[in-house]
Motif scaffolding. Structure first.
Motif, mmCIF file in Angstrom:
data_model
loop_
_atom_site.group_PDB
_atom_site.id
_atom_site.type_symbol
_atom_site.label_atom_id
_atom_site.label_comp_id
_atom_site.label_asym_id
_atom_site.label_seq_id
_atom_site.Cartn_x
_atom_site.Cartn_y
_atom_site.Cartn_z
ATOM 1 N N VAL A 83 0.866 -1.177 0.000
ATOM 2 C CA VAL A 83 0.000 0.000 0.000
ATOM 3 C C VAL A 83 0.898 1.221 0.000
ATOM 4 O O VAL A 83 1.741 1.387 0.875
ATOM 5 C CB VAL A 83 -0.935 0.009 1.227
ATOM 6 N N GLU A 85 -0.341 4.500 -0.279
ATOM 7 C CA GLU A 85 -0.998 5.557 0.474
ATOM 8 C C GLU A 85 -2.438 5.125 0.748
ATOM 9 O O GLU A 85 -3.113 4.603 -0.133
ATOM 10 C CB GLU A 85 -1.009 6.853 -0.350
ATOM 11 N N VAL A 86 -2.912 5.327 1.976
ATOM 12 C CA VAL A 86 -4.307 5.059 2.311
ATOM 13 C C VAL A 86 -5.098 6.313 1.997
ATOM 14 O O VAL A 86 -4.857 7.368 2.574
ATOM 15 C CB VAL A 86 -4.482 4.677 3.802
ATOM 16 N N GLU A 88 -8.603 6.494 1.988
ATOM 17 C CA GLU A 88 -9.790 6.605 2.829
ATOM 18 C C GLU A 88 -9.866 5.381 3.722
ATOM 19 O O GLU A 88 -9.563 4.269 3.299
ATOM 20 C CB GLU A 88 -11.052 6.669 1.967
ATOM 21 N N GLU A 89 -10.252 5.601 4.967
ATOM 22 C CA GLU A 89 -10.473 4.508 5.899
ATOM 23 C C GLU A 89 -11.526 4.961 6.880
ATOM 24 O O GLU A 89 -11.450 6.073 7.420
ATOM 25 C CB GLU A 89 -9.183 4.156 6.636
ATOM 26 N N ARG A 90 -12.544 4.115 7.086
ATOM 27 C CA ARG A 90 -13.581 4.468 8.035
ATOM 28 C C ARG A 90 -14.204 3.236 8.617
ATOM 29 O O ARG A 90 -14.172 2.173 8.008
ATOM 30 C CB ARG A 90 -14.639 5.353 7.380
ATOM 31 N N ASP A 91 -14.781 3.363 9.773
ATOM 32 C CA ASP A 91 -15.454 2.279 10.466
ATOM 33 C C ASP A 91 -16.883 2.202 9.930
ATOM 34 O O ASP A 91 -17.687 3.122 10.136
ATOM 35 C CB ASP A 91 -15.452 2.553 11.958
ATOM 36 N N LEU A 92 -17.206 1.136 9.227
ATOM 37 C CA LEU A 92 -18.530 0.997 8.620
ATOM 38 C C LEU A 92 -19.618 0.804 9.666
ATOM 39 O O LEU A 92 -20.782 1.047 9.388
ATOM 40 C CB LEU A 92 -18.535 -0.145 7.619
ATOM 41 N N ASP A 95 -21.257 4.281 10.466
ATOM 42 C CA ASP A 95 -22.015 5.006 9.429
ATOM 43 C C ASP A 95 -23.514 4.854 9.604
ATOM 44 O O ASP A 95 -24.080 3.983 10.025
ATOM 45 C CB ASP A 95 -21.610 4.546 8.031
#
Length: 95
Positions: A83, A85-86, A88-92, A95
């Protein structure tokens, strides 16, 4: 090279048996399940980093795959996905 599996559970069990015979307890199975219901899988054992002239880290890996009738052994050199570069990262669950 992995094979498309029709009897998914039976073939994964067979790969597990073959991997245990070949490498004892030092193996893993990589399976990819596609949305059309097919699966590709192979068992593998890492032999470690190979010193070579390439700019990337090259790993040597032994692989087994089967179509139920034929079993194939391969020894390959691979580059792992890195990887860069990340984005986007989020806890689904949030949401």
């Amino acid at each position: 090279m992995a094979d498309v599996l029709d009897g998914r559970e039976e073939t994964l069990e067979r790969l597990e048996e073959l991997a245990c015979e070949q490498w004892g307890d030092e193996w893993a199975i990589r399976a990819t399940h596609f949305s059309d219901g097919t699966t590709q899988a192979y068992a593998f054992h890492s032999r470690g980093v190979v010193d070579d002239d390439r700019d990337k880290k090259t790993l040597e890996q032994e692989r087994l795959y089967t179509d139920g009738e034929q079993t194939v052994f391969q020894r390959v050199h691979i580059h792992r996905e890195d990887v860069v570069e990340v984005l986007e990262e989020r806890d689904l669950e949030q949401d």
